[in-house]
Scaffold this motif. Structure first.
Motif, PDB file in Angstrom:
ATOM      1  N   THR A  34     151.008  38.747  -0.408  1.00 42.81           N
ATOM      2  CA  THR A  34     149.667  39.241  -0.062  1.00 42.81           C
ATOM      3  C   THR A  34     148.707  38.803  -1.159  1.00 42.81           C
ATOM      4  OG1 THR A  34     150.521  41.118   1.182  1.00 42.81           O
ATOM      5  CG2 THR A  34     148.270  41.286   0.357  1.00 42.81           C
ATOM      6  N   ARG A  35     147.632  38.117  -0.783  1.00 43.69           N
ATOM      7  CA  ARG A  35     146.781  37.481  -1.795  1.00 43.69           C
ATOM      8  C   ARG A  35     145.967  38.469  -2.607  1.00 43.69           C
ATOM      9  NH1 ARG A  35     141.966  34.756  -2.969  1.00 43.69           N
ATOM     10  NH2 ARG A  35     140.858  35.615  -1.178  1.00 43.69           N
ATOM     11  N   VAL A  36     145.409  39.503  -1.961  1.00 42.53           N
ATOM     12  CA  VAL A  36     144.485  40.408  -2.645  1.00 42.53           C
ATOM     13  C   VAL A  36     145.086  41.810  -2.711  1.00 42.53           C
ATOM     14  CG1 VAL A  36     142.190  41.453  -2.624  1.00 42.53           C
ATOM     15  CG2 VAL A  36     142.487  39.072  -1.891  1.00 42.53           C
ATOM     16  N   TRP A  37     145.178  42.351  -3.920  1.00 41.94           N
ATOM     17  CA  TRP A  37     145.637  43.724  -4.134  1.00 41.94           C
ATOM     18  C   TRP A  37     144.518  44.508  -4.794  1.00 41.94           C
ATOM     19  CZ3 TRP A  37     150.749  46.054  -3.821  1.00 41.94           C
ATOM     20  CH2 TRP A  37     151.642  45.263  -3.084  1.00 41.94           C
ATOM     21  N   MET A  38     144.305  45.725  -4.304  1.00 46.65           N
ATOM     22  CA  MET A  38     143.280  46.606  -4.852  1.00 46.65           C
ATOM     23  C   MET A  38     143.898  47.969  -5.154  1.00 46.65           C
ATOM     24  SD  MET A  38     140.053  45.946  -2.309  1.00 46.65           S
ATOM     25  CE  MET A  38     139.166  44.391  -2.317  1.00 46.65           C
TER      26      MET A  38
ATOM     27  N   GLU B 265     149.958  36.068  -8.985  1.00 47.44           N
ATOM     28  CA  GLU B 265     150.621  35.025  -8.219  1.00 47.44           C
ATOM     29  C   GLU B 265     150.489  35.286  -6.727  1.00 47.44           C
ATOM     30  OE1 GLU B 265     154.040  37.782  -9.654  1.00 47.44           O
ATOM     31  OE2 GLU B 265     152.070  37.108 -10.329  1.00 47.44           O
ATOM     32  N   TRP B 266     150.505  34.214  -5.977  1.00 49.47           N
ATOM     33  CA  TRP B 266     150.433  34.309  -4.520  1.00 49.47           C
ATOM     34  C   TRP B 266     151.135  33.105  -3.922  1.00 49.47           C
ATOM     35  CZ3 TRP B 266     146.611  31.925  -0.851  1.00 49.47           C
ATOM     36  CH2 TRP B 266     146.797  32.408   0.453  1.00 49.47           C
TER      37      TRP B 266
ATOM     38  N   GLY C  75     145.712  34.186  -6.158  1.00 51.41           N
ATOM     39  CA  GLY C  75     145.825  35.598  -5.859  1.00 51.41           C
ATOM     40  C   GLY C  75     144.858  36.403  -6.699  1.00 51.41           C
ATOM     41  N   GLU C  76     144.454  37.562  -6.185  1.00 47.86           N
ATOM     42  CA  GLU C  76     143.474  38.400  -6.885  1.00 47.86           C
ATOM     43  C   GLU C  76     143.984  39.828  -7.004  1.00 47.86           C
ATOM     44  OE1 GLU C  76     139.709  38.182  -4.905  1.00 47.86           O
ATOM     45  OE2 GLU C  76     139.683  35.982  -4.891  1.00 47.86           O
ATOM     46  N   LEU C  77     143.773  40.401  -8.169  1.00 45.60           N
ATOM     47  CA  LEU C  77     144.088  41.800  -8.438  1.00 45.60           C
ATOM     48  C   LEU C  77     142.789  42.503  -8.825  1.00 45.60           C
ATOM     49  CD1 LEU C  77     146.012  44.220  -9.087  1.00 45.60           C
ATOM     50  CD2 LEU C  77     146.182  43.272 -11.406  1.00 45.60           C
TER      51      LEU C  77
END
Length: 238
Positions: free
Chosen positions: A125-129, A179-180, A188-190
């Motif tokens: 999953t590319r974006v985690w919030m 990572e993604w 990838g974005e956190l």
């Protein structure tokens, strides 16, 4: 606009509703919402070509009604015992999502199924919030080691002692890379936020950056009367 439905997963079990209320910003950008709202204000129909097709996953340990109140608590939480009906479990939810949003349960809530889900979905999953102490929940899996993050400012002083391999920043929200495995050239974005209000502003900023300023501001931020114009800063005022 994404070429396929945007799939957003929300970890809501034993989490205050305020922590994940920013999900309504995404909801206001969805095709069903804009179509319905256009009946009230026909001017909004101009945004239908920009509307997002979104699939939401609200997950918990089982498909039974899940509580936002810790079951062992003798008093209702500030969400007053609200229950929701999950549409997937930690075991059955897809791993290759677009966005995962994690609210902040107390440290007593650490189901092993949730940890397994986070570890398996992290690279897919590319974006985690995260909002509030949801970052501590994510950090408990080891996935935040070597990364920059924030959490509710009331526990920022304690966080380095609990998870010393994460760089905890005194900001309302922090954006870092992760990572993604998507393979389309994007990183990838956190995104981690402090308290619930900071989480709302963080999601507003993400949407403004990714879906168009005028579209997001008109259909979500001004309608919800949340941070109109996206003016809130990610930094605490001195």
């Amino acid at each position: 606009m994404p070429p396929k439905p945007l799939r957003i997963c929300v970890l809501l079990e034993e989490v205050q509703l305020a922590d994940i209320i920013g999900i309504d910003i995404f909801g206001n950008l969805s095709r069903p919402y804009i179509s319905a709202f256009s009946a009230l204000d026909p001017r909004c129909a101009q945004w239908l070509p920009h509307a997002l097709d979104i699939q939401f996953f609200y997950i918990a340990t089982t498909l039974d009604p899940a509580s936002t109140t810790p079951p062992q608590a003798s008093q209702p939480s500030s969400t007053a015992g609200f229950k929701f009906l999950p549409n997937a479990t930690y075991d059955t939810c897809p791993r290759d999502l677009d966005i995962v949003l994690i609210g902040g349960p107390l440290p007593s809530h650490r189901p092993p199924q949730a940890e397994k889900f986070m570890k398996e979905a992290w690279g897919k999953t590319r974006v985690w919030m995260t909002t509030c102490i949801g970052s501590l929940w994510l950090a408990s899996t080891g996935l935040l080691e070597g990364r920059r993050a924030t959490t509710n400012k009331e526990v920022l002083d304690a966080a380095p002692g609990i998870y010393p391999k994460t760089e905890w920043l005194r900001q309302r929200w922090v954006v870092d890379e992760k990572e993604w495995d998507g393979g389309d050239g994007r990183k990838g974005e956190l995104w981690t936020a402090g308290g619930a209000g900071a989480g709302i502003d963080m999601i507003a900023r993400y949407c403004l950056d990714n879906f168009g300023h005028e579209f997001v501001n008109t259909m979500a931020l001004e309608v919800l009367e949340v941070n109109p114009g996206g003016k809130a800063s990610q930094f605490y005022k001195r």
